[in-house]
Structures are given as C-alpha cells and as structure tokens.
Design a protein around this motif. Sequence first.
Motif, mmCIF file in Angstrom:
data_model
loop_
_atom_site.group_PDB
_atom_site.id
_atom_site.type_symbol
_atom_site.label_atom_id
_atom_site.label_comp_id
_atom_site.label_asym_id
_atom_site.label_seq_id
_atom_site.Cartn_x
_atom_site.Cartn_y
_atom_site.Cartn_z
ATOM 1 N N LYS A 11 0.815 -1.212 0.000
ATOM 2 C CA LYS A 11 0.000 0.000 0.000
ATOM 3 C C LYS A 11 0.847 1.259 0.000
ATOM 4 N N GLU A 12 2.047 1.189 0.536
ATOM 5 C CA GLU A 12 2.933 2.348 0.574
ATOM 6 C C GLU A 12 4.345 1.908 0.257
ATOM 7 N N LEU A 13 5.067 2.779 -0.408
ATOM 8 C CA LEU A 13 6.450 2.511 -0.728
ATOM 9 C C LEU A 13 7.241 3.769 -0.438
ATOM 10 N N HIS A 14 8.196 3.668 0.458
ATOM 11 C CA HIS A 14 9.027 4.817 0.827
ATOM 12 C C HIS A 14 10.408 4.635 0.214
ATOM 13 N N ILE A 15 10.851 5.649 -0.507
ATOM 14 C CA ILE A 15 12.172 5.620 -1.116
ATOM 15 C C ILE A 15 12.964 6.790 -0.576
ATOM 16 N N LYS A 16 14.173 6.510 -0.103
ATOM 17 C CA LYS A 16 15.025 7.552 0.445
ATOM 18 C C LYS A 16 16.348 7.529 -0.296
ATOM 19 N N ILE A 17 16.777 8.692 -0.790
ATOM 20 C CA ILE A 17 18.060 8.781 -1.472
ATOM 21 C C ILE A 17 18.839 9.959 -0.920
ATOM 22 N N ASN A 18 20.137 9.886 -1.022
ATOM 23 C CA ASN A 18 21.009 10.985 -0.632
ATOM 24 C C ASN A 18 21.735 11.472 -1.877
ATOM 25 N N VAL A 19 21.710 12.778 -2.092
ATOM 26 C CA VAL A 19 22.368 13.369 -3.253
ATOM 27 C C VAL A 19 23.443 14.315 -2.763
ATOM 28 N N ASN A 20 24.655 14.120 -3.250
ATOM 29 C CA ASN A 20 25.772 14.990 -2.926
ATOM 30 C C ASN A 20 26.099 15.797 -4.172
#
Length: 52
Positions: A6-15
């Motif tokens: 039902k939910e999808l969490h995506i976390k990314i780090n950008v430098n």
Amino acid sequence: MPIEIKELHIKINVNEGSKSAASPSSSESKDDDAIAECVEQVMKIIQRKKER
C-alpha cells in the motif's frame, strides 16, 4: 495469498558538491544516453497501454 503493497518509501542521498574521477563530459553523455533510453521505454509502454 497475494501480498499487497500500500505504501512505498524511497530515500536517497544526493551529494551535489562531490566530484567523480571520470571526466564530466563523458559522464554527462552516459547520463544523457541513459535518460534517453528510459524515456524511449516509457513512451513504448504508454503506446502499448493506449492500444488496449
């Protein structure tokens, strides 16, 4: 029994400030090629959905 997500969490780090060892012009052309390929595939998928 199927699993429903039902939910999808995506976390990314950008430098943004980091520099890579590769030359900027070659990496930009590789990025452009990858982006163009992705856009082409998405457009094909959209066309297939319209045909149905």
